[in-house]
Scaffold this motif. Structure first.
Motif, PDB file in Angstrom:
ATOM      1  N   TYR A 186      23.016  -8.781 -28.516  1.00 39.97           N
ATOM      2  CA  TYR A 186      22.829  -9.452 -27.221  1.00 39.97           C
ATOM      3  C   TYR A 186      24.162  -9.935 -26.669  1.00 39.97           C
ATOM      4  N   VAL A 187      24.978 -10.523 -27.557  1.00 33.64           N
ATOM      5  CA  VAL A 187      26.282 -11.035 -27.113  1.00 33.64           C
ATOM      6  C   VAL A 187      27.178  -9.890 -26.650  1.00 33.64           C
ATOM      7  N   LEU A 188      27.165  -8.787 -27.402  1.00 33.67           N
ATOM      8  CA  LEU A 188      28.020  -7.648 -27.048  1.00 33.67           C
ATOM      9  C   LEU A 188      27.564  -7.001 -25.745  1.00 33.67           C
ATOM     10  N   VAL A 189      26.241  -6.937 -25.524  1.00 29.52           N
ATOM     11  CA  VAL A 189      25.750  -6.402 -24.250  1.00 29.52           C
ATOM     12  C   VAL A 189      26.251  -7.269 -23.097  1.00 29.52           C
ATOM     13  N   GLY A 190      26.159  -8.590 -23.254  1.00 28.08           N
ATOM     14  CA  GLY A 190      26.653  -9.487 -22.203  1.00 28.08           C
ATOM     15  C   GLY A 190      28.129  -9.304 -21.931  1.00 28.08           C
ATOM     16  N   ALA A 191      28.917  -9.183 -23.010  1.00 25.33           N
ATOM     17  CA  ALA A 191      30.368  -9.010 -22.845  1.00 25.33           C
ATOM     18  C   ALA A 191      30.697  -7.672 -22.192  1.00 25.33           C
ATOM     19  N   ALA A 192      30.009  -6.598 -22.646  1.00 30.40           N
ATOM     20  CA  ALA A 192      30.310  -5.256 -22.125  1.00 30.40           C
ATOM     21  C   ALA A 192      29.928  -5.131 -20.653  1.00 30.40           C
ATOM     22  N   VAL A 193      28.717  -5.591 -20.308  1.00 32.02           N
ATOM     23  CA  VAL A 193      28.272  -5.493 -18.910  1.00 32.02           C
ATOM     24  C   VAL A 193      29.133  -6.389 -18.020  1.00 32.02           C
ATOM     25  N   GLY A 194      29.484  -7.584 -18.514  1.00 30.54           N
ATOM     26  CA  GLY A 194      30.349  -8.470 -17.729  1.00 30.54           C
ATOM     27  C   GLY A 194      31.714  -7.861 -17.477  1.00 30.54           C
ATOM     28  N   THR A 195      32.277  -7.229 -18.505  1.00 24.24           N
ATOM     29  CA  THR A 195      33.581  -6.571 -18.336  1.00 24.24           C
ATOM     30  C   THR A 195      33.489  -5.426 -17.334  1.00 24.24           C
ATOM     31  N   ALA A 196      32.439  -4.601 -17.477  1.00 19.20           N
ATOM     32  CA  ALA A 196      32.278  -3.474 -16.553  1.00 19.20           C
ATOM     33  C   ALA A 196      32.093  -3.967 -15.127  1.00 19.20           C
ATOM     34  N   SER A 197      31.302  -5.036 -14.951  1.00 22.88           N
ATOM     35  CA  SER A 197      31.073  -5.573 -13.607  1.00 22.88           C
ATOM     36  C   SER A 197      32.370  -6.079 -12.987  1.00 22.88           C
ATOM     37  N   THR A 198      33.187  -6.748 -13.801  1.00 21.38           N
ATOM     38  CA  THR A 198      34.482  -7.226 -13.304  1.00 21.38           C
ATOM     39  C   THR A 198      35.371  -6.057 -12.884  1.00 21.38           C
ATOM     40  N   GLN A 199      35.399  -5.008 -13.700  1.00 19.17           N
ATOM     41  CA  GLN A 199      36.225  -3.845 -13.380  1.00 19.17           C
ATOM     42  C   GLN A 199      35.731  -3.157 -12.108  1.00 19.17           C
ATOM     43  N   PHE A 200      34.406  -3.052 -11.963  1.00 13.77           N
ATOM     44  CA  PHE A 200      33.865  -2.444 -10.743  1.00 13.77           C
ATOM     45  C   PHE A 200      34.268  -3.246  -9.509  1.00 13.77           C
ATOM     46  N   ASP A 201      34.230  -4.571  -9.621  1.00 10.89           N
ATOM     47  CA  ASP A 201      34.640  -5.403  -8.491  1.00 10.89           C
ATOM     48  C   ASP A 201      36.102  -5.157  -8.136  1.00 10.89           C
ATOM     49  N   ARG A 202      36.946  -5.080  -9.158  1.00  7.69           N
ATOM     50  CA  ARG A 202      38.367  -4.848  -8.890  1.00  7.69           C
ATOM     51  C   ARG A 202      38.592  -3.479  -8.259  1.00  7.69           C
ATOM     52  N   LEU A 203      37.868  -2.479  -8.747  1.00 15.83           N
ATOM     53  CA  LEU A 203      37.983  -1.139  -8.162  1.00 15.83           C
ATOM     54  C   LEU A 203      37.512  -1.139  -6.718  1.00 15.83           C
ATOM     55  N   ALA A 204      36.408  -1.844  -6.457  1.00 15.65           N
ATOM     56  CA  ALA A 204      35.889  -1.895  -5.089  1.00 15.65           C
ATOM     57  C   ALA A 204      36.878  -2.584  -4.153  1.00 15.65           C
ATOM     58  N   GLN A 205      37.489  -3.678  -4.632  1.00 16.72           N
ATOM     59  CA  GLN A 205      38.477  -4.373  -3.805  1.00 16.72           C
ATOM     60  C   GLN A 205      39.701  -3.504  -3.559  1.00 16.72           C
ATOM     61  N   ALA A 206      40.149  -2.790  -4.607  1.00 16.82           N
ATOM     62  CA  ALA A 206      41.304  -1.901  -4.432  1.00 16.82           C
ATOM     63  C   ALA A 206      40.981  -0.780  -3.455  1.00 16.82           C
ATOM     64  N   LEU A 207      39.761  -0.237  -3.551  1.00 15.26           N
ATOM     65  CA  LEU A 207      39.347   0.816  -2.631  1.00 15.26           C
ATOM     66  C   LEU A 207      39.281   0.295  -1.203  1.00 15.26           C
ATOM     67  N   ALA A 208      38.752  -0.926  -1.055  1.00 11.94           N
ATOM     68  CA  ALA A 208      38.665  -1.508   0.287  1.00 11.94           C
ATOM     69  C   ALA A 208      40.062  -1.706   0.882  1.00 11.94           C
ATOM     70  N   ARG A 209      41.005  -2.195   0.031  1.00  9.13           N
ATOM     71  CA  ARG A 209      42.378  -2.376   0.532  1.00  9.13           C
ATOM     72  C   ARG A 209      43.006  -1.048   0.911  1.00  9.13           C
ATOM     73  N   SER A 210      42.783  -0.014   0.086  1.00 14.69           N
ATOM     74  CA  SER A 210      43.341   1.304   0.386  1.00 14.69           C
ATOM     75  C   SER A 210      42.742   1.868   1.670  1.00 14.69           C
ATOM     76  N   SER A 211      41.419   1.700   1.821  1.00 10.07           N
ATOM     77  CA  SER A 211      40.763   2.206   3.032  1.00 10.07           C
ATOM     78  C   SER A 211      41.269   1.473   4.265  1.00 10.07           C
ATOM     79  N   SER A 212      41.440   0.140   4.118  1.00  9.90           N
ATOM     80  CA  SER A 212      41.946  -0.637   5.249  1.00  9.90           C
ATOM     81  C   SER A 212      43.365  -0.219   5.623  1.00  9.90           C
ATOM     82  N   GLU A 213      44.212  -0.003   4.605  1.00  7.36           N
ATOM     83  CA  GLU A 213      45.591   0.416   4.866  1.00  7.36           C
ATOM     84  C   GLU A 213      45.624   1.792   5.518  1.00  7.36           C
ATOM     85  N   ALA A 214      44.771   2.701   5.020  1.00  6.89           N
ATOM     86  CA  ALA A 214      44.715   4.040   5.616  1.00  6.89           C
ATOM     87  C   ALA A 214      44.245   3.968   7.066  1.00  6.89           C
TER      88      ALA A 214
END
Length: 361
Positions: A136-164
């Protein structure tokens, strides 16, 4: 969960009612979350986690005695994982680990309710319980890490799209300015040099040249601020209303000069436009002018509107104007502007036309 309960034979007959109640409660809660598209607030997350904990404990009661020590699937095994994952998605790694830890901490109590005393477990059974809790603890850690990474990717994509998008818009503006505005300005420069070299320039030719200059100024402004201004509810564009004035005063040529839209409350806009109209009416009646200019300057901390003309001008004395009954400037202009907190300055400039300055808060 329902399929496991139906075909797994892992529910004691004496506790079937409890198992059915647990399934119905979980189904109702899940259906409400899904159909109502409920936002994952702190309260919703807390209820979800409480339901997961209750399911773990209920499983200890309605499963066969010492079921937790077997390899058979648990009726309530899936939902707690989903609840931990939901915490991890919303609250990231810390939330996922916290929820996973809470569910893991309940496992020993579920063992006791299932008559598998924790004190009597063998090493391998204790290790299995610990591994279940850690999952249970590992599922929470893994999903939380993936969610954080997805957010960072989405923000980077948004910045790239805005710059383009900004680069593409810059290229479009540069092409439009080069192909349209700069070409016309070069033509206007040649026309101005031709007029200057002739020496005998007629007023109409200068006015036509200035009209073309204004058209290019407006075209450039429209490129920088594309599209029509949509004023917020309760407000209006002062510039848009003033630009409707030219052509309404007979032979008097009215030129409106503004650097862009000036948005004001509708009531104030109406008062300013009415004051400018009255000033232009006075120009027509008394100034013997051929041209009038309405200039709008949007500055900090307010807006200033100038109404100038090339007429005969006058010496403005307030008492004399009131005695002569010439109340247009005093009542229709000054009173209107002062009602909205502004001030009016009147400069008659005898022989050089007149200037009325409207200062707005």
């Amino acid at each position: 969960m329902a399929i496991v309960a139906a075909i797994g034979g892992q529910v004691r007959e004496q506790a079937a009612t409890l198992a059915v109640a647990a399934l119905v409660l979980t189904l109702g809660w899940t259906a409400w979350l899904t159909l109502a598209a409920v936002r994952r607030s702190d309260l919703v997350l807390a209820i979800d986690l409480a339901l997961a904990v209750a399911l773990v404990l209920a499983g200890g009661l309605f499963h066969p005695v010492q079921h937790v020590l077997t390899n058979h699937p648990s009726v309530t095994g899936a939902y707690p994982m989903a609840a931990v994952a939901a915490w991890a998605v919303v609250r990231r790694v810390s939330g996922g680990v916290l929820a996973g830890g809470i569910v893991a901490a309940v496992l020993p109590f579920a063992y006791e309710l299932n008559r598998a005393s924790v004190a009597e477990l063998s090493f391998s059974q204790t290790l299995a319980m610990t591994a279940s809790g850690l999952s249970y603890v590992l599922v929470g850690a893994a999903v939380g890490t993936a969610s954080t990474q997805f957010d960072r990717l989405a923000q980077a994509l948004a910045r790239s799209s805005s710059e383009a998008a900004r680069l593409a818009e810059g290229e479009r503006l540069a092409a439009r300015i080069h192909d349209d505005v700069l070409q016309h300005l070069a033509l206007l420069q040649r026309k101005g040099l031709d007029l200057a070299s002739r020496g005998d320039v007629r007023p109409g030719e200068v006015r036509a040249l200035m009209a073309e200059v204004r058209a290019q100024e407006k075209a450039l402004r429209d490129l920088v601020v594309p599209g029509a201004l949509v004023a917020p509810p309760g407000s209006a564009s002062l510039t848009a209303f003033l630009e409707q004035l030219p052509g309404s005063y007979g032979d008097l040529e009215v030129l409106v000069l503004a650097s862009g839209p000036v948005v004001m409350p509708e009531i104030e806009t109406a008062e300013v436009v009415a004051a400018v109209k009255e000033a232009l009416t006075n120009v027509v009646k008394h100034a013997k002018a051929t041209q009038a200019w309405v200039s709008v300057f949007d500055e900090d901390p307010g807006t200033t509107v100038f109404v100038r003309d090339n007429g005969v001008g006058f010496t403005f004395v307030e008492d004399a104007a009131m005695a002569a009954g010439r109340l247009g400037l005093l009542v229709s202009v000054r009173a209107r502007i002062e009602r909205i907190g502004g001030t009016v300055a009147i400069n008659g400039r005898p022989g050089r036309g007149a200037e009325i300055e409207l200062r707005l808060p």
